[in-house]
Motif scaffolding. Sequence first.
Motif, PDB file in Angstrom:
ATOM      1  N   VAL A  95     -43.830  -3.172 -19.843  1.00  0.00           N
ATOM      2  CA  VAL A  95     -42.381  -3.287 -20.028  1.00  0.00           C
ATOM      3  C   VAL A  95     -42.087  -3.091 -21.514  1.00  0.00           C
ATOM      4  O   VAL A  95     -42.653  -3.783 -22.363  1.00  0.00           O
ATOM      5  CB  VAL A  95     -41.850  -4.660 -19.563  1.00  0.00           C
ATOM      6  CG1 VAL A  95     -40.372  -4.807 -19.925  1.00  0.00           C
ATOM      7  CG2 VAL A  95     -42.031  -4.799 -18.057  1.00  0.00           C
TER       8      VAL A  95
ATOM      9  N   TYR B 282     -30.774  -6.102 -26.192  1.00  0.00           N
ATOM     10  CA  TYR B 282     -31.454  -5.173 -25.290  1.00  0.00           C
ATOM     11  C   TYR B 282     -31.025  -5.436 -23.854  1.00  0.00           C
ATOM     12  O   TYR B 282     -30.487  -6.487 -23.524  1.00  0.00           O
ATOM     13  CB  TYR B 282     -32.976  -5.322 -25.400  1.00  0.00           C
ATOM     14  CG  TYR B 282     -33.483  -6.631 -24.838  1.00  0.00           C
ATOM     15  CD1 TYR B 282     -33.819  -6.759 -23.498  1.00  0.00           C
ATOM     16  CD2 TYR B 282     -33.598  -7.762 -25.645  1.00  0.00           C
ATOM     17  CE1 TYR B 282     -34.261  -7.963 -22.976  1.00  0.00           C
ATOM     18  CE2 TYR B 282     -34.043  -8.959 -25.146  1.00  0.00           C
ATOM     19  CZ  TYR B 282     -34.370  -9.062 -23.807  1.00  0.00           C
ATOM     20  OH  TYR B 282     -34.789 -10.268 -23.297  1.00  0.00           O
ATOM     21  N   GLY B 283     -31.303  -4.459 -22.990  1.00  0.00           N
ATOM     22  CA  GLY B 283     -31.181  -4.627 -21.556  1.00  0.00           C
ATOM     23  C   GLY B 283     -29.834  -4.236 -20.971  1.00  0.00           C
ATOM     24  O   GLY B 283     -28.954  -3.794 -21.704  1.00  0.00           O
TER      25      GLY B 283
ATOM     26  N   LEU C 220     -39.048  -2.819 -24.422  1.00  0.00           N
ATOM     27  CA  LEU C 220     -37.661  -3.125 -24.747  1.00  0.00           C
ATOM     28  C   LEU C 220     -37.203  -2.232 -25.894  1.00  0.00           C
ATOM     29  O   LEU C 220     -37.827  -2.211 -26.956  1.00  0.00           O
ATOM     30  CB  LEU C 220     -37.512  -4.593 -25.165  1.00  0.00           C
ATOM     31  CG  LEU C 220     -38.026  -5.666 -24.205  1.00  0.00           C
ATOM     32  CD1 LEU C 220     -37.757  -7.051 -24.789  1.00  0.00           C
ATOM     33  CD2 LEU C 220     -37.388  -5.527 -22.829  1.00  0.00           C
ATOM     34  N   ASP C 221     -36.143  -1.483 -25.679  1.00  0.00           N
ATOM     35  CA  ASP C 221     -35.488  -0.751 -26.759  1.00  0.00           C
ATOM     36  C   ASP C 221     -34.358  -1.629 -27.273  1.00  0.00           C
ATOM     37  O   ASP C 221     -33.378  -1.875 -26.558  1.00  0.00           O
ATOM     38  CB  ASP C 221     -34.944   0.586 -26.261  1.00  0.00           C
ATOM     39  CG  ASP C 221     -36.051   1.559 -25.903  1.00  0.00           C
ATOM     40  OD1 ASP C 221     -37.054   1.597 -26.626  1.00  0.00           O
ATOM     41  OD2 ASP C 221     -35.926   2.269 -24.883  1.00  0.00           O
TER      42      ASP C 221
ATOM     43  N   THR D 207     -38.532  -0.920 -31.010  1.00  0.00           N
ATOM     44  CA  THR D 207     -39.141  -0.754 -29.683  1.00  0.00           C
ATOM     45  C   THR D 207     -40.251  -1.790 -29.557  1.00  0.00           C
ATOM     46  O   THR D 207     -41.161  -1.839 -30.391  1.00  0.00           O
ATOM     47  CB  THR D 207     -39.728   0.658 -29.516  1.00  0.00           C
ATOM     48  OG1 THR D 207     -38.681   1.616 -29.679  1.00  0.00           O
ATOM     49  CG2 THR D 207     -40.345   0.821 -28.137  1.00  0.00           C
TER      50      THR D 207
ATOM     51  N   ARG E 113     -35.634  -8.424 -13.777  1.00  0.00           N
ATOM     52  CA  ARG E 113     -34.964  -7.735 -14.878  1.00  0.00           C
ATOM     53  C   ARG E 113     -34.902  -8.631 -16.101  1.00  0.00           C
ATOM     54  O   ARG E 113     -35.012  -9.868 -15.973  1.00  0.00           O
ATOM     55  CB  ARG E 113     -33.540  -7.307 -14.489  1.00  0.00           C
ATOM     56  CG  ARG E 113     -32.658  -8.475 -14.134  1.00  0.00           C
ATOM     57  CD  ARG E 113     -31.310  -8.042 -13.584  1.00  0.00           C
ATOM     58  NE  ARG E 113     -30.457  -7.470 -14.596  1.00  0.00           N
ATOM     59  CZ  ARG E 113     -29.713  -8.183 -15.439  1.00  0.00           C
ATOM     60  NH1 ARG E 113     -29.758  -9.505 -15.405  1.00  0.00           N
ATOM     61  NH2 ARG E 113     -28.936  -7.602 -16.307  1.00  0.00           N
TER      62      ARG E 113
ATOM     63  N   VAL F 124     -33.208  -4.480 -18.541  1.00  0.00           N
ATOM     64  CA  VAL F 124     -34.423  -3.687 -18.372  1.00  0.00           C
ATOM     65  C   VAL F 124     -35.115  -4.152 -17.090  1.00  0.00           C
ATOM     66  O   VAL F 124     -35.406  -5.350 -16.947  1.00  0.00           O
ATOM     67  CB  VAL F 124     -35.375  -3.883 -19.575  1.00  0.00           C
ATOM     68  CG1 VAL F 124     -36.674  -3.129 -19.364  1.00  0.00           C
ATOM     69  CG2 VAL F 124     -34.697  -3.432 -20.863  1.00  0.00           C
TER      70      VAL F 124
ATOM     71  N   THR G  47     -43.186  -3.502 -27.104  1.00  0.00           N
ATOM     72  CA  THR G  47     -44.007  -3.468 -25.896  1.00  0.00           C
ATOM     73  C   THR G  47     -44.490  -4.891 -25.636  1.00  0.00           C
ATOM     74  O   THR G  47     -45.264  -5.455 -26.424  1.00  0.00           O
ATOM     75  CB  THR G  47     -45.210  -2.520 -26.062  1.00  0.00           C
ATOM     76  OG1 THR G  47     -44.728  -1.204 -26.346  1.00  0.00           O
ATOM     77  CG2 THR G  47     -46.034  -2.476 -24.780  1.00  0.00           C
TER      78      THR G  47
ATOM     79  N   ALA H  40     -32.609  -9.115 -19.855  1.00  0.00           N
ATOM     80  CA  ALA H  40     -31.506  -8.742 -20.744  1.00  0.00           C
ATOM     81  C   ALA H  40     -31.330  -9.890 -21.719  1.00  0.00           C
ATOM     82  O   ALA H  40     -31.449 -11.059 -21.353  1.00  0.00           O
ATOM     83  CB  ALA H  40     -30.219  -8.495 -19.958  1.00  0.00           C
TER      84      ALA H  40
END
Length: 256
Positions: free
Chosen positions: A132, A121-122, A134-135, A79, A97, A124, A81, A99
């Motif tokens: 924002v 990811y994305g 990102l996982d 994760t 967005r 997002v 930030t 990605a």
Amino acid sequence: MPRPSALACALAVGCALAAAGLSAAPASAASGDLAYSCEWGVDATEGTDPGTASWDTAVADDLVVDTGTSVEIAPYSGTITLPDAFVAALRTSGRTRLAGGTLLATGIAETDEPQQLELGYGPVPIPAEGPVVLDVDGIDEAVIQADDPGTYTLLADSFYVFVEEDVNVGLRCTFDGEGDPVVDRFRAVGDPVTEEPTDTTAPTAVASPVRPALVQTDVAEGTPGGSTGGPLLAAGAAVLLGLAGRRALRRAPRRH
């Protein structure tokens, strides 16, 4: 820091690297939030600001394995930030967005041997305000080869974030040295793995029957078999070399 486009291109190339692997274990607790110093670029705007990230792998808590075991890292995740200033620059640029992918550079503390993990990811959304996050999830399998007894500590040293089809955006973050960058840890017990001795006895020569010399027949130009080289063979060799290089880069680090 290089211009944003150069950084993003370097990240895209770097994400071809990753590690490969095998054998399952229950997931462990995440590393907790780690502090990073991040260099970023959005078009012509650049900055250096703090960011945070946490990471997790499939290595179980307090795991003990036999020496010689291939310890599976996958599934691995994280994760991230993103720095506030980086997000603000994205908003100002009109992007809505994100990605893409992440390359996490890790290493085994006891051996200083690197291991690189690729994650994706994305998409997002970029909200009008607020952070924002990102996982990111691992893309490939990955292992740590525990060839010697002792402790194996996986550290999260740095990571890169690139945006799909957008060479003008990039982020490079390095652990800032404060806190504990340990992602996971396990121990290997038992005797080191030893290879079987190779039989060096020379084989007994056996006479083979004499065969008549083969005659090379002419092949019409343009027909299959008419050439032993050329662009097609060169392209095939390049593909094989590329695959071999990728597999070599994906081998788990080994202790010596």
